[in-house]
Design a protein around this motif. Sequence first.
Motif, PDB file in Angstrom:
ATOM      1  N   ASP A  19       0.808  -1.217   0.000  1.00 59.08           N
ATOM      2  CA  ASP A  19       0.000   0.000   0.000  1.00 59.08           C
ATOM      3  C   ASP A  19       0.842   1.269   0.000  1.00 59.08           C
ATOM      4  OD1 ASP A  19      -2.380  -1.423  -0.031  1.00 59.08           O
ATOM      5  OD2 ASP A  19      -2.470  -1.548   2.153  1.00 59.08           O
ATOM      6  N   ARG A  20       1.962   1.219   0.715  1.00 61.48           N
ATOM      7  CA  ARG A  20       2.762   2.432   0.837  1.00 61.48           C
ATOM      8  C   ARG A  20       3.533   2.730  -0.448  1.00 61.48           C
ATOM      9  NH1 ARG A  20       6.119   1.532   6.230  1.00 61.48           N
ATOM     10  NH2 ARG A  20       5.918  -0.622   5.561  1.00 61.48           N
ATOM     11  N   VAL A  21       3.854   3.999  -0.642  1.00 58.76           N
ATOM     12  CA  VAL A  21       4.639   4.425  -1.796  1.00 58.76           C
ATOM     13  C   VAL A  21       6.063   4.707  -1.322  1.00 58.76           C
ATOM     14  CG1 VAL A  21       4.914   6.174  -3.582  1.00 58.76           C
ATOM     15  CG2 VAL A  21       2.623   5.394  -2.942  1.00 58.76           C
ATOM     16  N   MET A  22       7.030   3.976  -1.873  1.00 57.33           N
ATOM     17  CA  MET A  22       8.421   4.221  -1.507  1.00 57.33           C
ATOM     18  C   MET A  22       8.876   5.551  -2.112  1.00 57.33           C
ATOM     19  SD  MET A  22      11.889   2.000  -2.338  1.00 57.33           S
ATOM     20  CE  MET A  22      11.732   0.763  -1.055  1.00 57.33           C
ATOM     21  N   PRO A  23       9.557   6.395  -1.345  1.00 59.02           N
ATOM     22  CA  PRO A  23      10.033   7.677  -1.879  1.00 59.02           C
ATOM     23  C   PRO A  23      10.956   7.477  -3.081  1.00 59.02           C
ATOM     24  CG  PRO A  23      10.199   7.644   0.517  1.00 59.02           C
ATOM     25  CD  PRO A  23       9.849   6.253   0.099  1.00 59.02           C
ATOM     26  N   LEU A  24      10.889   8.398  -4.013  1.00 57.92           N
ATOM     27  CA  LEU A  24      11.676   8.306  -5.237  1.00 57.92           C
ATOM     28  C   LEU A  24      13.165   8.173  -4.950  1.00 57.92           C
ATOM     29  CD1 LEU A  24      12.001   8.473  -8.319  1.00 57.92           C
ATOM     30  CD2 LEU A  24      11.911  10.972  -8.112  1.00 57.92           C
ATOM     31  N   GLU A  25      13.676   8.946  -4.001  1.00 58.34           N
ATOM     32  CA  GLU A  25      15.116   8.899  -3.717  1.00 58.34           C
ATOM     33  C   GLU A  25      15.531   7.543  -3.156  1.00 58.34           C
ATOM     34  OE1 GLU A  25      17.315  11.092  -4.786  1.00 58.34           O
ATOM     35  OE2 GLU A  25      15.549  12.028  -5.690  1.00 58.34           O
ATOM     36  N   ALA A  26      14.647   6.918  -2.389  1.00 59.11           N
ATOM     37  CA  ALA A  26      14.951   5.587  -1.874  1.00 59.11           C
ATOM     38  C   ALA A  26      14.969   4.564  -3.006  1.00 59.11           C
ATOM     39  CB  ALA A  26      13.922   5.187  -0.820  1.00 59.11           C
ATOM     40  N   LYS A  27      14.040   4.700  -3.950  1.00 60.46           N
ATOM     41  CA  LYS A  27      14.044   3.799  -5.108  1.00 60.46           C
ATOM     42  C   LYS A  27      15.344   3.942  -5.896  1.00 60.46           C
ATOM     43  CE  LYS A  27       9.018   3.762  -5.957  1.00 60.46           C
ATOM     44  NZ  LYS A  27       7.973   4.050  -6.963  1.00 60.46           N
ATOM     45  N   LYS A  28      15.764   5.172  -6.094  1.00 63.19           N
ATOM     46  CA  LYS A  28      17.013   5.410  -6.817  1.00 63.19           C
ATOM     47  C   LYS A  28      18.196   4.766  -6.086  1.00 63.19           C
ATOM     48  CE  LYS A  28      15.784   9.814  -9.033  1.00 63.19           C
ATOM     49  NZ  LYS A  28      16.116  11.271  -9.089  1.00 63.19           N
ATOM     50  N   ALA A  29      18.217   4.923  -4.759  1.00 61.96           N
ATOM     51  CA  ALA A  29      19.304   4.340  -3.972  1.00 61.96           C
ATOM     52  C   ALA A  29      19.298   2.814  -4.093  1.00 61.96           C
ATOM     53  CB  ALA A  29      19.180   4.768  -2.514  1.00 61.96           C
ATOM     54  N   TRP A  30      18.107   2.227  -4.067  1.00 59.75           N
ATOM     55  CA  TRP A  30      17.956   0.776  -4.218  1.00 59.75           C
ATOM     56  C   TRP A  30      18.512   0.315  -5.569  1.00 59.75           C
ATOM     57  CZ3 TRP A  30      12.421  -1.865  -4.017  1.00 59.75           C
ATOM     58  CH2 TRP A  30      12.555  -3.248  -4.228  1.00 59.75           C
ATOM     59  N   ALA A  35      22.747  -2.365  -8.750  1.00 54.31           N
ATOM     60  CA  ALA A  35      23.625  -2.350  -9.920  1.00 54.31           C
ATOM     61  C   ALA A  35      25.087  -2.420  -9.487  1.00 54.31           C
ATOM     62  CB  ALA A  35      23.367  -1.096 -10.750  1.00 54.31           C
ATOM     63  N   ALA A  36      25.428  -1.723  -8.411  1.00 51.57           N
ATOM     64  CA  ALA A  36      26.805  -1.752  -7.901  1.00 51.57           C
ATOM     65  C   ALA A  36      27.185  -3.131  -7.379  1.00 51.57           C
ATOM     66  CB  ALA A  36      26.973  -0.703  -6.806  1.00 51.57           C
ATOM     67  N   ALA A  37      26.171  -3.904  -6.961  1.00 53.25           N
ATOM     68  CA  ALA A  37      26.432  -5.277  -6.491  1.00 53.25           C
ATOM     69  C   ALA A  37      26.589  -6.258  -7.651  1.00 53.25           C
ATOM     70  CB  ALA A  37      25.296  -5.729  -5.573  1.00 53.25           C
ATOM     71  N   GLY A  38      26.320  -5.803  -8.871  1.00 52.99           N
ATOM     72  CA  GLY A  38      26.504  -6.659 -10.034  1.00 52.99           C
ATOM     73  C   GLY A  38      25.229  -7.091 -10.723  1.00 52.99           C
ATOM     74  N   VAL A  39      24.074  -6.620 -10.236  1.00 51.82           N
ATOM     75  CA  VAL A  39      22.807  -6.944 -10.898  1.00 51.82           C
ATOM     76  C   VAL A  39      22.785  -6.220 -12.237  1.00 51.82           C
ATOM     77  CG1 VAL A  39      20.293  -6.724 -10.784  1.00 51.82           C
ATOM     78  CG2 VAL A  39      21.592  -7.336  -8.738  1.00 51.82           C
ATOM     79  N   ARG A  40      22.536  -6.960 -13.321  1.00 50.67           N
ATOM     80  CA  ARG A  40      22.682  -6.400 -14.672  1.00 50.67           C
ATOM     81  C   ARG A  40      21.355  -5.997 -15.313  1.00 50.67           C
ATOM     82  NH1 ARG A  40      24.416 -10.782 -17.704  1.00 50.67           N
ATOM     83  NH2 ARG A  40      24.007 -12.183 -15.965  1.00 50.67           N
ATOM     84  N   GLU A  41      20.249  -6.403 -14.690  1.00 51.95           N
ATOM     85  CA  GLU A  41      18.944  -6.039 -15.249  1.00 51.95           C
ATOM     86  C   GLU A  41      17.973  -5.755 -14.114  1.00 51.95           C
ATOM     87  OE1 GLU A  41      17.157  -7.927 -18.871  1.00 51.95           O
ATOM     88  OE2 GLU A  41      15.755  -8.770 -17.392  1.00 51.95           O
ATOM     89  N   ILE A  42      17.268  -4.631 -14.204  1.00 51.93           N
ATOM     90  CA  ILE A  42      16.292  -4.260 -13.182  1.00 51.93           C
ATOM     91  C   ILE A  42      15.025  -3.758 -13.865  1.00 51.93           C
ATOM     92  CG2 ILE A  42      15.773  -2.778 -11.206  1.00 51.93           C
ATOM     93  CD1 ILE A  42      18.739  -2.636 -10.592  1.00 51.93           C
ATOM     94  N   GLU A  43      13.895  -4.325 -13.440  1.00 44.09           N
ATOM     95  CA  GLU A  43      12.596  -3.814 -13.875  1.00 44.09           C
ATOM     96  C   GLU A  43      12.238  -2.694 -12.907  1.00 44.09           C
ATOM     97  OE1 GLU A  43       8.692  -5.988 -15.560  1.00 44.09           O
ATOM     98  OE2 GLU A  43       9.032  -6.326 -13.423  1.00 44.09           O
ATOM     99  N   ARG A 274      19.519  -4.560   1.202  1.00 43.30           N
ATOM    100  CA  ARG A 274      18.308  -4.808   1.982  1.00 43.30           C
ATOM    101  C   ARG A 274      18.046  -3.687   2.993  1.00 43.30           C
ATOM    102  NH1 ARG A 274      15.864 -10.031   2.886  1.00 43.30           N
ATOM    103  NH2 ARG A 274      14.759 -10.184   4.867  1.00 43.30           N
ATOM    104  N   LYS A 275      19.121  -3.100   3.529  1.00 40.85           N
ATOM    105  CA  LYS A 275      18.978  -2.032   4.521  1.00 40.85           C
ATOM    106  C   LYS A 275      18.258  -0.818   3.925  1.00 40.85           C
ATOM    107  CE  LYS A 275      23.241  -3.393   6.918  1.00 40.85           C
ATOM    108  NZ  LYS A 275      24.642  -2.985   7.231  1.00 40.85           N
ATOM    109  N   ILE A 276      18.520  -0.545   2.659  1.00 43.84           N
ATOM    110  CA  ILE A 276      17.884   0.602   2.004  1.00 43.84           C
ATOM    111  C   ILE A 276      16.371   0.409   1.947  1.00 43.84           C
ATOM    112  CG2 ILE A 276      17.667   1.849  -0.195  1.00 43.84           C
ATOM    113  CD1 ILE A 276      20.638   1.104  -0.700  1.00 43.84           C
ATOM    114  N   VAL A 277      15.967  -0.806   1.568  1.00 41.81           N
ATOM    115  CA  VAL A 277      14.539  -1.114   1.466  1.00 41.81           C
ATOM    116  C   VAL A 277      13.881  -1.100   2.846  1.00 41.81           C
ATOM    117  CG1 VAL A 277      12.837  -2.818   0.696  1.00 41.81           C
ATOM    118  CG2 VAL A 277      14.915  -2.435  -0.641  1.00 41.81           C
ATOM    119  N   ALA A 278      14.550  -1.704   3.817  1.00 42.44           N
ATOM    120  CA  ALA A 278      13.999  -1.772   5.172  1.00 42.44           C
ATOM    121  C   ALA A 278      13.814  -0.385   5.778  1.00 42.44           C
ATOM    122  CB  ALA A 278      14.915  -2.619   6.056  1.00 42.44           C
TER     123      ALA A 278
END
Length: 305
Positions: A19-30, A35-43, A274-278
């Motif tokens: 239900d909640r909306v994650m703030p835009l800046e938090a999404k960007k940080a996530w 990507a810095a951890a090596g994830v090559r594709e994100i939806e 995970r800390k960013i999301v939490a």
Amino acid sequence: MTRILVSEVGPRDGLQSIDRVMPLEAKKAWIAAEAAAGVREIEVGSFVPPSLLPQMADTTELVAFAKTIPGLNVVALVPNAKGAARAVEAGVDAMSIPFSMSETHSIKNVRKDHPAMLLEIEEAARIAHAGGKHFAVGLATAFGCTIEGAVPQDTVVRLAEKALEAGADEVGLSDTTGYADPAQVRRLVQAVRRVAGDRLTTLHLHNTRGLGLANAVAGLEVGITTLDASLGGLGGCPFAPGASGNIVTEDLVLMLNSMGFDTGIDLEKLLEVRKIVAEALPGEPLYGFTPDAGPMLDYAERIAG
């Protein structure tokens, strides 16, 4: 060493389900941290009307941000041709459209029966290709539906073929409702491959009944090379009652790396994300065993050898 693409869908599938909306800046940080951890594709989001899913209202801004990250394949979900046009304008690398194999679910999800949806796919494909974008069709509820129950395998094969004829560059199999089991995964992948060939590479699995990783392994055994997952297991489908729980990205990466597959993802860095999301979603349940237990003592030896 076999290369497996772990596609992170949390910023879309995960966040649309709460239900909640994650703030835009938090999404960007996530997104940046993954990507810095090596994830090559994100939806990163979906181009649906904000009135329906306010959680996705900032997708255009997220695409613009994610495109600044070198080497990241930026993907968005589109519900229809209008969404495809918005995705092209935003500058995504690729887009996917959900096509439910359960007609009842399709009508509830996007208000279209199968013939109408195939026409929509054809128009969305035309728009995507005119814009030079990769266009995929996710065969939703391919393993079963919380409304209709079992979905015949022949139906999935037939509609997969029609989606490709309508212009899909590839199709993926989605266990939207968490109904799949490993034997069914093997059967369905092999059956759809007979009409799709190497244009079937992706599984989108949920862990609703605890079978997510087992189903992933079954997919790997029959040649699947892309697996969707969501950080912390966030996710589900708002229009499929009881369909919660994407595969946990952290657990999937641990398993794949330990098995000797090449994901390119640094598990320790991923666990820090995970800390960013939490922090952005305090009190929101996050799932996964690896974040609590940590990797095995011999994990470094396993991934090295």
